[in-house]
Design an enzyme around this catalytic site. Sequence first.
Site, PDB file in Angstrom:
ATOM      1  N   HIS A  97      55.462  29.103  12.977  1.00  0.00           N
ATOM      2  CA  HIS A  97      55.146  27.690  12.789  1.00  0.00           C
ATOM      3  C   HIS A  97      55.023  27.305  11.316  1.00  0.00           C
ATOM      4  O   HIS A  97      54.519  28.071  10.509  1.00  0.00           O
ATOM      5  CB  HIS A  97      53.822  27.390  13.508  1.00  0.00           C
ATOM      6  CG  HIS A  97      53.377  25.976  13.426  1.00  0.00           C
ATOM      7  ND1 HIS A  97      52.136  25.606  12.961  1.00  0.00           N
ATOM      8  CD2 HIS A  97      54.009  24.813  13.750  1.00  0.00           C
ATOM      9  CE1 HIS A  97      52.015  24.293  13.019  1.00  0.00           C
ATOM     10  NE2 HIS A  97      53.130  23.785  13.485  1.00  0.00           N
ATOM     11  N   GLU A 122      60.090  27.401  12.570  1.00  0.00           N
ATOM     12  CA  GLU A 122      59.998  25.947  12.667  1.00  0.00           C
ATOM     13  C   GLU A 122      59.634  25.405  11.301  1.00  0.00           C
ATOM     14  O   GLU A 122      58.718  25.919  10.649  1.00  0.00           O
ATOM     15  CB  GLU A 122      58.941  25.560  13.704  1.00  0.00           C
ATOM     16  CG  GLU A 122      58.763  24.064  13.889  1.00  0.00           C
ATOM     17  CD  GLU A 122      57.499  23.539  13.224  1.00  0.00           C
ATOM     18  OE1 GLU A 122      57.127  22.393  13.511  1.00  0.00           O
ATOM     19  OE2 GLU A 122      56.885  24.254  12.398  1.00  0.00           O
ATOM     20  N   ASP A 173      59.129  21.754   8.862  1.00  0.00           N
ATOM     21  CA  ASP A 173      58.907  20.310   8.831  1.00  0.00           C
ATOM     22  C   ASP A 173      59.812  19.680   7.779  1.00  0.00           C
ATOM     23  O   ASP A 173      59.783  20.085   6.613  1.00  0.00           O
ATOM     24  CB  ASP A 173      57.446  20.019   8.492  1.00  0.00           C
ATOM     25  CG  ASP A 173      56.494  20.740   9.423  1.00  0.00           C
ATOM     26  OD1 ASP A 173      56.390  20.314  10.584  1.00  0.00           O
ATOM     27  OD2 ASP A 173      55.871  21.734   8.992  1.00  0.00           O
ATOM     28  N   HIS A 223      54.869  19.671   5.132  1.00  0.00           N
ATOM     29  CA  HIS A 223      54.025  19.125   6.191  1.00  0.00           C
ATOM     30  C   HIS A 223      52.959  18.206   5.624  1.00  0.00           C
ATOM     31  O   HIS A 223      52.853  17.046   6.003  1.00  0.00           O
ATOM     32  CB  HIS A 223      53.379  20.254   7.006  1.00  0.00           C
ATOM     33  CG  HIS A 223      52.716  19.782   8.251  1.00  0.00           C
ATOM     34  ND1 HIS A 223      51.534  19.068   8.249  1.00  0.00           N
ATOM     35  CD2 HIS A 223      53.061  19.926   9.557  1.00  0.00           C
ATOM     36  CE1 HIS A 223      51.184  18.785   9.494  1.00  0.00           C
ATOM     37  NE2 HIS A 223      52.097  19.287  10.305  1.00  0.00           N
ATOM     38  N   ASP A 250      61.656  20.327  12.613  1.00  0.00           N
ATOM     39  CA  ASP A 250      60.654  19.359  13.056  1.00  0.00           C
ATOM     40  C   ASP A 250      60.744  18.150  12.131  1.00  0.00           C
ATOM     41  O   ASP A 250      60.190  18.140  11.035  1.00  0.00           O
ATOM     42  CB  ASP A 250      59.266  20.003  13.010  1.00  0.00           C
ATOM     43  CG  ASP A 250      58.186  19.120  13.592  1.00  0.00           C
ATOM     44  OD1 ASP A 250      58.501  17.969  13.961  1.00  0.00           O
ATOM     45  OD2 ASP A 250      57.029  19.572  13.678  1.00  0.00           O
TER      46      ASP A 250
END
Length: 278
Positions: A5, A25, A27, A41, A85
């Site tokens: 993540h 993942e 951002d 993020h 994301d």
Amino acid sequence: FALAHMVNDFDIMKSYLDEGANGIETDITFSPEGEPESAFHGVPCDCKRWCDRTVSFDSYLQKTSDLSTPGHPDYRENLLIIILDLKLNGLSQDALANGGRRLADKLAAHFWTVGRRDQRATFVVSVPQTSQKVFMKTFREGMEAIGMGDMNAKVGFDFTDNGDVSVTKAVYDELGITEHIWASDGITNCVALLFRGTSRLEELIQKRDEGESTYISKVYAWTYDKETSVVLALELGVDGVMTNYADFVISILNKPEHSSKYRLATYEDDPFERFKAV
């Protein structure tokens, strides 16, 4: 899939790949006009994480392309799936439309130009809300427009709003997307799974398993950092777990009580092939 993540700079990327994560993942932020800008993020983010890691989007794509290309000195065979994301909230419909086209341009430039098509990574284009569906539409149109339609075989889609499952299916039907769909359910690790519950996650798994008419290829849960949560997700039959501790999830997967039913996915496994829970 053990999905790391919030992988927003190269140090944390190396750390997670060293742990054995087979998916990451990241951002992705956008300018007000819809131009992809950076991996970032910001605050707030998951508990016990540094929220401000960042690299430019072009640098990120170049690095992940190198990492997923056999024969490159930086090649990592365990990097199979990259979930983008996309931070699209606040963008106008025009900016969303432009963003879809620009993402197609950038992925093509870094991954699928002549001489680079042997890279192995697969992408999931992860959009926050079904109301932002135009992004997926123009992304797919953009791929066709630049002659990269065949590379759609390496792209999947996901809405992350934890929305009504039937509404999400209707949006995919409207877009003409009938395959390569990853469905997700989750909540920040700062909130105990007890408060979120698993009813929607179970509904997604049930829809995945309904038969050939279903629209879901894979189901993953996020962000699971506790053993009880990871074990529950495995018992329910998820295809992936997104976590801040990839090595921890892999260690649970390798325990005898789970390894007889599950294993970590490899390049030989199709990230869009449907497997039913057993």
